[in-house]
Design a protein around this motif. Structure first.
Motif, mmCIF file in Angstrom:
data_model
loop_
_atom_site.group_PDB
_atom_site.id
_atom_site.type_symbol
_atom_site.label_atom_id
_atom_site.label_comp_id
_atom_site.label_asym_id
_atom_site.label_seq_id
_atom_site.Cartn_x
_atom_site.Cartn_y
_atom_site.Cartn_z
ATOM 1 N N ALA A 77 0.849 -1.195 0.000
ATOM 2 C CA ALA A 77 0.000 0.000 0.000
ATOM 3 C C ALA A 77 0.878 1.236 0.000
ATOM 4 N N ALA A 78 0.470 2.231 -0.765
ATOM 5 C CA ALA A 78 1.169 3.513 -0.778
ATOM 6 C C ALA A 78 0.132 4.618 -0.846
ATOM 7 N N GLY A 79 0.487 5.774 -0.284
ATOM 8 C CA GLY A 79 -0.469 6.859 -0.334
ATOM 9 C C GLY A 79 0.050 8.120 0.314
ATOM 10 N N ILE A 80 -0.799 9.140 0.265
ATOM 11 C CA ILE A 80 -0.539 10.416 0.897
ATOM 12 C C ILE A 80 -1.734 10.747 1.764
ATOM 13 N N SER A 81 -1.468 11.335 2.926
ATOM 14 C CA SER A 81 -2.540 11.720 3.836
ATOM 15 C C SER A 81 -2.241 13.092 4.402
ATOM 16 N N LEU A 82 -3.223 13.981 4.350
ATOM 17 C CA LEU A 82 -3.044 15.360 4.776
ATOM 18 C C LEU A 82 -4.194 15.805 5.660
ATOM 19 N N VAL A 83 -3.877 16.467 6.753
ATOM 20 C CA VAL A 83 -4.887 17.119 7.593
ATOM 21 C C VAL A 83 -4.311 18.455 8.037
ATOM 22 N N ALA A 84 -5.102 19.531 7.882
ATOM 23 C CA ALA A 84 -4.669 20.864 8.284
ATOM 24 C C ALA A 84 -5.652 21.463 9.276
ATOM 25 N N HIS A 85 -5.123 21.929 10.405
ATOM 26 C CA HIS A 85 -5.892 22.666 11.407
ATOM 27 C C HIS A 85 -5.332 24.089 11.435
ATOM 28 N N MET A 86 -6.229 25.078 11.332
ATOM 29 C CA MET A 86 -5.822 26.447 11.064
ATOM 30 C C MET A 86 -5.794 27.330 12.309
ATOM 31 N N GLN A 87 -5.019 28.421 12.245
ATOM 32 C CA GLN A 87 -4.983 29.381 13.333
ATOM 33 C C GLN A 87 -6.292 30.174 13.413
ATOM 34 N N ASN A 88 -6.719 30.729 12.313
ATOM 35 C CA ASN A 88 -7.918 31.572 12.287
ATOM 36 C C ASN A 88 -9.169 30.682 12.248
ATOM 37 N N PRO A 89 -10.099 30.859 13.182
ATOM 38 C CA PRO A 89 -11.308 30.012 13.188
ATOM 39 C C PRO A 89 -12.175 30.155 11.935
ATOM 40 N N HIS A 90 -11.998 31.248 11.194
ATOM 41 C CA HIS A 90 -12.786 31.439 9.977
ATOM 42 C C HIS A 90 -12.201 30.682 8.789
ATOM 43 N N THR A 91 -10.984 30.200 8.939
ATOM 44 C CA THR A 91 -10.331 29.447 7.866
ATOM 45 C C THR A 91 -10.595 27.963 8.073
ATOM 46 N N ASP B 172 -12.108 16.525 1.771
ATOM 47 C CA ASP B 172 -13.311 17.125 2.358
ATOM 48 C C ASP B 172 -12.945 18.324 3.217
ATOM 49 N N LEU B 173 -13.865 19.286 3.243
ATOM 50 C CA LEU B 173 -13.663 20.548 3.931
ATOM 51 C C LEU B 173 -14.358 20.517 5.288
ATOM 52 N N ASN B 174 -13.680 21.066 6.312
ATOM 53 C CA ASN B 174 -14.196 20.968 7.678
ATOM 54 C C ASN B 174 -14.169 22.321 8.396
ATOM 55 N N PRO B 175 -15.002 23.255 7.956
ATOM 56 C CA PRO B 175 -15.029 24.557 8.627
ATOM 57 C C PRO B 175 -15.780 24.490 9.956
ATOM 58 N N CYS B 176 -15.312 25.246 10.934
ATOM 59 C CA CYS B 176 -16.083 25.361 12.175
ATOM 60 C C CYS B 176 -17.093 26.495 12.063
ATOM 61 N N ILE B 177 -16.790 27.468 11.200
ATOM 62 C CA ILE B 177 -17.710 28.558 10.881
ATOM 63 C C ILE B 177 -17.940 28.480 9.375
ATOM 64 N N GLU B 178 -19.127 28.108 8.971
ATOM 65 C CA GLU B 178 -19.384 27.779 7.567
ATOM 66 C C GLU B 178 -19.715 29.018 6.734
ATOM 67 N N TYR B 179 -19.175 29.039 5.522
ATOM 68 C CA TYR B 179 -19.494 30.036 4.512
ATOM 69 C C TYR B 179 -19.967 29.286 3.271
ATOM 70 N N ALA B 180 -21.187 29.562 2.851
ATOM 71 C CA ALA B 180 -21.774 28.820 1.734
ATOM 72 C C ALA B 180 -20.950 28.961 0.466
ATOM 73 N N GLU B 181 -20.389 30.160 0.223
ATOM 74 C CA GLU B 181 -19.619 30.359 -1.003
ATOM 75 C C GLU B 181 -18.320 29.550 -0.993
ATOM 76 N N ASP B 182 -17.728 29.338 0.189
ATOM 77 C CA ASP B 182 -16.526 28.510 0.276
ATOM 78 C C ASP B 182 -16.855 27.048 -0.021
ATOM 79 N N ASP C 186 -15.478 32.761 18.689
ATOM 80 C CA ASP C 186 -15.141 32.040 17.453
ATOM 81 C C ASP C 186 -14.121 30.946 17.734
ATOM 82 N N LYS C 187 -13.116 31.258 18.555
ATOM 83 C CA LYS C 187 -12.083 30.267 18.882
ATOM 84 C C LYS C 187 -12.691 29.110 19.662
ATOM 85 N N ASP C 188 -13.632 29.413 20.525
ATOM 86 C CA ASP C 188 -14.302 28.365 21.280
ATOM 87 C C ASP C 188 -15.072 27.435 20.347
#
Length: 297
Positions: free
Chosen positions: A115-129, A152-162, A251-253
């Motif tokens: 098996a081979a692959g790539i796996s990525l997860v990003a947690h952001m500083q700004n809660p709006h990102t 897949d996208l995982n916003p904590c504060i959702e923006y429909a256009e994003d 927002d951070k909470d």
């Protein structure tokens, strides 16, 4: 096509490494360009690179990978971009799970795998990102081969256009191969990333596919590559748009509570987490997806 697929395995493994290099370069450039906001005075984030090894029962070479993690940057609070190429024999538990879920006969008689692959997860500083996840992989046994992955996208504060923009990029890259892929794999993502004990989705979705084998390895590999290529244009737009948005402690909470949901999903339901731990891969690399901080109410 040879049963061992030596050339195909090599090409897939090299592609995942190349994609990793592209993403790491883009993310470090994003850190360099962040010159405003509350984290602008921090040093631009850089990835710490660590080689990982898979342990085998008999001590033989079982492959490994590269774990690349950035912590405490200007844009990214924590982001991991891991690649791996592992092989050997599946243990009895993994054999049973593979045979049951995928209907592959003969695993007990010949339990070899690659098996081979790539796996990525990003947690952001700004809660709006938005936080984000992406992975693609190729899996081989003497009895079958397939591709899998998604984004897949995982916003904590959702923006429909994003959400709309993220899905539009996924659809464009899927449509290059089959107009049925996007609706099919979007629905699969909606089902796969659902958190039953919370009665809600982990995020706003994307695409997810597994067991992908049309019988044409070249076509399936080309599609898997396009899933990887879609990641940066799908994700960077929302990131660049939201990274300077002012935020409050409330927002951070909200962000920290959402990260708790993310952690619950990855520890309880995620197949990749279970497979990585069951097959002896480096636990730190497998659990790279967990956020640096989270909160539960």
């Amino acid at each position: 096509m040879s049963p061992e697929m030596i050339d195909e395995k090599s090409r897939a493994s090299l592609w995942f490494r190349d994609l990793r290099n592209q993403i790491v370069t883009a993310f470090e450039a994003l850190e360099d360009s962040q010159t405003t906001g509350p984290f602008a005075e921090l040093p631009a984030g850089r990835f710490e690179v660590t080689e990982t090894k898979r342990s085998s029962d008999d001590g033989s070479d079982a492959g490994g990978g590269v774990m690349s993690v950035m912590r405490g940057g200007r844009v990214f609070e924590k982001v991991g971009v891991n690649i791996s190429t592992v092989y050997g024999e599946l243990g009895e538990r993994a054999q049973m799970a593979m045979a049951a879920r995928k209907g592959i006969p003969g695993m007990k008689e010949d339990p070899r795998f690659w098996a081979a692959g790539i796996s990525l997860v990003a947690h952001m500083q700004n809660p709006h990102t938005p936080a984000v996840h992406m992975n693609t992989r190729m899996f081989w046994t003497p009895h079958a081969w397939w591709f899998g992955g998604g984004s897949d996208l995982n916003p904590c504060i959702e923006y429909a256009e994003d959400t709309e923009a993220f899905h539009a990029v996924q659809k464009h890259h899927c449509d290059r191969h089959d107009p049925n892929y996007y609706p099919r794999f979007k629905e699969w993502a909606d089902e796969y990333f659902y958190v039953p004990h919370r009665g809600r989705a982990r995020g706003v979705g994307g695409i997810f596919f597994d067991d992908h084998n049309t019988g044409d390895w070249e076509a399936d590999f080309a599609f898997t590559q396009d899933v990887g290529r879609a990641f940066l244009p799908a994700f960077l737009g929302a990131t660049e748009k939201r990274r300077d948005t002012p935020w409050t402690e409330a927002d951070k909470d909200t962000q920290l509570i959402h990260r708790g949901l993310y952690a619950e999903y990855n520890l309880v339901y995620d197949r990749g987490t279970k497979f990585g731990l069951e097959t002896g891969h480096d636990a730190n690399a497998v659990l790279m997806s967990l956020p640096p901080m989270a909160k539960w109410v």
